[in-house]
Design a protein around this motif. Structure first.
Motif, PDB file in Angstrom:
ATOM      1  N   ASN A 116       0.716  -1.408  -0.442  1.00 55.89           N
ATOM      2  CA  ASN A 116       0.151  -0.309  -0.186  1.00 55.89           C
ATOM      3  C   ASN A 116       0.563   1.076  -0.273  1.00 55.89           C
ATOM      4  O   ASN A 116       0.957   1.529   1.027  1.00 55.89           O
ATOM      5  N   ALA A 117       1.788   1.443  -1.161  1.00 59.63           N
ATOM      6  CA  ALA A 117       2.594   2.413  -0.887  1.00 59.63           C
ATOM      7  C   ALA A 117       2.309   3.050  -2.330  1.00 59.63           C
ATOM      8  O   ALA A 117       2.280   2.508  -3.468  1.00 59.63           O
ATOM      9  N   THR A 118       3.344   3.954  -3.108  1.00 60.08           N
ATOM     10  CA  THR A 118       3.001   4.645  -4.213  1.00 60.08           C
ATOM     11  C   THR A 118       4.958   4.842  -3.868  1.00 60.08           C
ATOM     12  O   THR A 118       5.708   5.028  -3.543  1.00 60.08           O
ATOM     13  N   TYR A 119       5.555   5.116  -5.254  1.00 61.98           N
ATOM     14  CA  TYR A 119       6.668   5.246  -6.049  1.00 61.98           C
ATOM     15  C   TYR A 119       7.424   6.799  -6.971  1.00 61.98           C
ATOM     16  O   TYR A 119       5.966   6.583  -7.737  1.00 61.98           O
ATOM     17  N   ASP A 120       8.029   7.119  -6.359  1.00 65.45           N
ATOM     18  CA  ASP A 120       8.110   8.142  -7.526  1.00 65.45           C
ATOM     19  C   ASP A 120       9.996   8.356  -7.234  1.00 65.45           C
ATOM     20  O   ASP A 120      11.024   8.440  -6.437  1.00 65.45           O
ATOM     21  N   LEU A 126      17.663   6.492  -6.235  1.00 62.28           N
ATOM     22  CA  LEU A 126      16.959   5.813  -7.194  1.00 62.28           C
ATOM     23  C   LEU A 126      15.610   5.757  -6.758  1.00 62.28           C
ATOM     24  O   LEU A 126      14.558   4.770  -7.237  1.00 62.28           O
ATOM     25  N   GLY A 127      14.837   6.532  -5.956  1.00 61.30           N
ATOM     26  CA  GLY A 127      13.660   7.094  -5.679  1.00 61.30           C
ATOM     27  C   GLY A 127      13.098   7.270  -4.524  1.00 61.30           C
ATOM     28  O   GLY A 127      13.644   7.002  -3.836  1.00 61.30           O
ATOM     29  N   LYS A 128      11.825   7.131  -4.375  1.00 62.16           N
ATOM     30  CA  LYS A 128      11.660   7.113  -2.930  1.00 62.16           C
ATOM     31  C   LYS A 128       9.918   6.377  -2.903  1.00 62.16           C
ATOM     32  O   LYS A 128       9.482   6.720  -4.022  1.00 62.16           O
ATOM     33  N   PHE A 129       9.926   5.969  -2.400  1.00 60.81           N
ATOM     34  CA  PHE A 129       8.448   5.488  -1.541  1.00 60.81           C
ATOM     35  C   PHE A 129       7.721   6.069  -0.592  1.00 60.81           C
ATOM     36  O   PHE A 129       8.350   6.719   0.716  1.00 60.81           O
ATOM     37  N   THR A 130       6.527   5.815  -0.861  1.00 59.00           N
ATOM     38  CA  THR A 130       5.525   6.396  -0.121  1.00 59.00           C
ATOM     39  C   THR A 130       4.421   6.104   1.026  1.00 59.00           C
ATOM     40  O   THR A 130       3.624   5.644  -0.190  1.00 59.00           O
ATOM     41  N   LEU A 131       4.424   5.570   1.857  1.00 57.59           N
ATOM     42  CA  LEU A 131       3.473   4.776   2.301  1.00 57.59           C
ATOM     43  C   LEU A 131       2.319   5.461   2.768  1.00 57.59           C
ATOM     44  O   LEU A 131       1.900   6.508   3.208  1.00 57.59           O
ATOM     45  N   THR A 132       1.011   4.723   1.650  1.00 58.10           N
ATOM     46  CA  THR A 132      -0.146   5.287   2.047  1.00 58.10           C
ATOM     47  C   THR A 132      -1.186   4.464   3.301  1.00 58.10           C
ATOM     48  O   THR A 132      -0.910   4.035   3.681  1.00 58.10           O
ATOM     49  N   SER A 133      -1.658   5.573   4.435  1.00 59.89           N
ATOM     50  CA  SER A 133      -2.533   5.362   5.747  1.00 59.89           C
ATOM     51  C   SER A 133      -3.202   4.472   5.403  1.00 59.89           C
ATOM     52  O   SER A 133      -4.249   5.380   4.491  1.00 59.89           O
ATOM     53  N   VAL A 167      12.016   5.657   1.921  1.00 64.05           N
ATOM     54  CA  VAL A 167      11.337   5.003   2.441  1.00 64.05           C
ATOM     55  C   VAL A 167      10.597   6.669   3.734  1.00 64.05           C
ATOM     56  O   VAL A 167      11.261   6.834   4.291  1.00 64.05           O
ATOM     57  N   GLU A 168       8.980   6.840   2.941  1.00 64.90           N
ATOM     58  CA  GLU A 168       8.416   7.425   4.326  1.00 64.90           C
ATOM     59  C   GLU A 168       7.301   7.410   4.110  1.00 64.90           C
ATOM     60  O   GLU A 168       6.221   7.334   3.865  1.00 64.90           O
ATOM     61  N   TYR A 169       7.112   8.192   5.215  1.00 69.83           N
ATOM     62  CA  TYR A 169       5.068   8.188   5.717  1.00 69.83           C
ATOM     63  C   TYR A 169       4.526   9.639   4.752  1.00 69.83           C
ATOM     64  O   TYR A 169       5.373   9.955   4.115  1.00 69.83           O
ATOM     65  N   ASP A 170       3.308   8.783   4.567  1.00 72.97           N
ATOM     66  CA  ASP A 170       2.671  10.762   3.920  1.00 72.97           C
ATOM     67  C   ASP A 170       1.936  11.850   4.469  1.00 72.97           C
ATOM     68  O   ASP A 170       2.380  11.703   5.857  1.00 72.97           O
ATOM     69  N   ASP A 171       0.884  12.800   3.969  1.00 73.71           N
ATOM     70  CA  ASP A 171       1.260  13.701   4.500  1.00 73.71           C
ATOM     71  C   ASP A 171      -0.178  13.984   5.537  1.00 73.71           C
ATOM     72  O   ASP A 171      -0.233  14.088   5.887  1.00 73.71           O
ATOM     73  N   LYS A 172      -0.978  12.577   5.234  1.00 74.16           N
ATOM     74  CA  LYS A 172      -1.695  12.528   6.191  1.00 74.16           C
ATOM     75  C   LYS A 172      -1.799  11.679   7.655  1.00 74.16           C
ATOM     76  O   LYS A 172      -1.955  11.903   8.648  1.00 74.16           O
ATOM     77  N   TRP A 173      -0.772  10.580   7.162  1.00 73.33           N
ATOM     78  CA  TRP A 173       0.333  10.661   8.565  1.00 73.33           C
ATOM     79  C   TRP A 173       1.257  11.793   9.889  1.00 73.33           C
ATOM     80  O   TRP A 173       0.231  11.423  10.477  1.00 73.33           O
ATOM     81  N   LYS A 197       9.378  18.927   8.435  1.00 71.53           N
ATOM     82  CA  LYS A 197       7.903  18.174   8.040  1.00 71.53           C
ATOM     83  C   LYS A 197       9.421  16.931   6.656  1.00 71.53           C
ATOM     84  O   LYS A 197       8.448  15.561   7.215  1.00 71.53           O
ATOM     85  N   SER A 198       9.319  17.153   6.301  1.00 72.17           N
ATOM     86  CA  SER A 198      10.560  16.041   5.910  1.00 72.17           C
ATOM     87  C   SER A 198      10.504  15.223   6.028  1.00 72.17           C
ATOM     88  O   SER A 198      10.827  14.070   6.172  1.00 72.17           O
ATOM     89  N   GLU A 199      11.708  15.319   7.363  1.00 69.88           N
ATOM     90  CA  GLU A 199      12.694  14.391   8.297  1.00 69.88           C
ATOM     91  C   GLU A 199      11.130  14.238   8.737  1.00 69.88           C
ATOM     92  O   GLU A 199      12.486  12.512   9.235  1.00 69.88           O
ATOM     93  N   LEU A 200      10.790  14.819   9.453  1.00 67.88           N
ATOM     94  CA  LEU A 200       9.951  13.416  10.202  1.00 67.88           C
ATOM     95  C   LEU A 200       8.824  12.555  10.130  1.00 67.88           C
ATOM     96  O   LEU A 200       8.952  11.077  10.013  1.00 67.88           O
ATOM     97  N   LYS A 201       9.161  12.755   8.487  1.00 67.79           N
ATOM     98  CA  LYS A 201       7.879  11.789   7.560  1.00 67.79           C
ATOM     99  C   LYS A 201       9.373  10.804   7.011  1.00 67.79           C
ATOM    100  O   LYS A 201       7.961   8.859   7.305  1.00 67.79           O
TER     101      LYS A 201
END
Length: 307
Positions: A116-120, A126-133, A167-173, A197-201
């Motif tokens: 349940n994640a997205t990839y940029d 090599l890119g970044k994954f964002t976990l969907t809350s 990998v990081e959490y999303d804005d909702k988290w 904010k970026s560091e916390l995520k």
């Protein structure tokens, strides 16, 4: 004698810049450069003019195309033109990443679905994954390690060593875990709402070739290890310790007041000392910037004065 030599070298450099001399490399020279720098390659096409040479190559090891260009670049100082000088650039790293990504993308998409994640792909090497809350840190760890191994399968001859995937959490988290407040202090607001904010995520990352998850603390240690290697390739990491700034033995005037990195404001404020060993002697690097060097403060020169 040394002073005279330096003056002559500086004068020669100024003459070179002002004269704007030089010529672009020809296709044969660029092909030789590519073979020497990146490995055997086949020439596909070439375009040569007085101002620019561009060649297209196929990498023999992995079969992708990339370009190498030599062209004249203008020299402008305070709006005044002083001629031009030749420069050489290439798309090898960019083309390698695009090739590998095209190979692993189907499996990356499957991992995103499973966790349940997205990839940029445009973020980081090599890119970044964002976990969907809602989601968990454990999922982030498993996801980024599995993805790292996919990339590692294409890391032939260690071409992608040290490249990272995060990998990081999303804005909702973030919104659910942190309250936005206007402190009235521009610097603090920037740190809190912007970079912080970026560091916390952020959860962590993997680095090729081992692809073992690195949490934020490990990433920070790795950052200082890389810095120590630049100071001396013989540096071996020993430990880290938190101490008052006064333990550095320098004045607060040496501290750069950076808006993007916390810094000590009093002699009692704590800083982190990262200790390294070179030839049986210890030195340290601290986590604040030195105004005299525009880099992390270190006592290396005190320990090795002749270096």
């Amino acid at each position: 004698m040394k002073f005279k030599y330096l003056m002559f070298a500086g004068f020669a450099l100024i003459c070179l810049l002002l004269g704007g001399c030089g010529h672009v490399k020809n296709a044969k020279q660029l092909h030789k450069y590519a073979n020497r720098t990146y490995g055997k390659c086949e020439l596909v096409s070439k375009t040569e003019t007085e101002e620019k040479t561009e060649i297209v190559l196929i990498d023999e090891l992995q079969g992708f195309e990339y370009k190498v260009v030599s062209q004249m670049g203008d020299i402008n100082i305070d709006g005044t033109s002083f001629g031009s000088l030749p420069s050489t650039s290439d798309t090898f790293s960019k083309s390698l990443k695009e090739y590998v990504l095209s190979e692993v993308r189907p499996d990356i998409d499957k991992l995103c679905s499973n966790y349940n994640a997205t990839y940029d792909p445009t973020y980081d090497a090599l890119g970044k994954f964002t976990l969907t809350s809602p989601n968990t840190e454990a999922n982030g760890v498993s996801l980024v390690e599995a993805a790292g191994k996919l990339f590692q399968d294409y890391n032939l001859e260690h071409r992608m060593d040290k490249m990272t995937l995060s990998v990081e959490y999303d804005d909702k988290w973030y919104d659910e875990n942190y309250t936005h407040k206007d402190t009235g202090n521009a610097e603090e607001d920037y740190m809190y709402l912007g970079a912080d904010k970026s560091e916390l995520k952020h959860i962590g990352s993997v680095k090729l070739p081992n692809c073992i998850f690195r949490d934020k603390e490990t990433e920070t240690v790795d950052l200082f290890i890389e810095n120590a290697q630049c100071i001396s390739s013989k540096s071996k990491y020993l430990r880290k310790e938190t101490k008052p700034f006064s333990e550095t033995g320098i004045s607060l005037d040496r501290v750069a007041q950076t808006y993007y990195n916390p810094y000590p404001k009093s002699m009692s404020d704590t800083v982190t000392f990262y200790y390294f060993e070179v030839e049986g002697k210890e030195y340290y690097i601290c986590d604040f910037e030195d105004v005299e060097t525009y880099s992390w403060y270190t006592n290396y020169k005190d320990v090795f004065p002749k270096s």
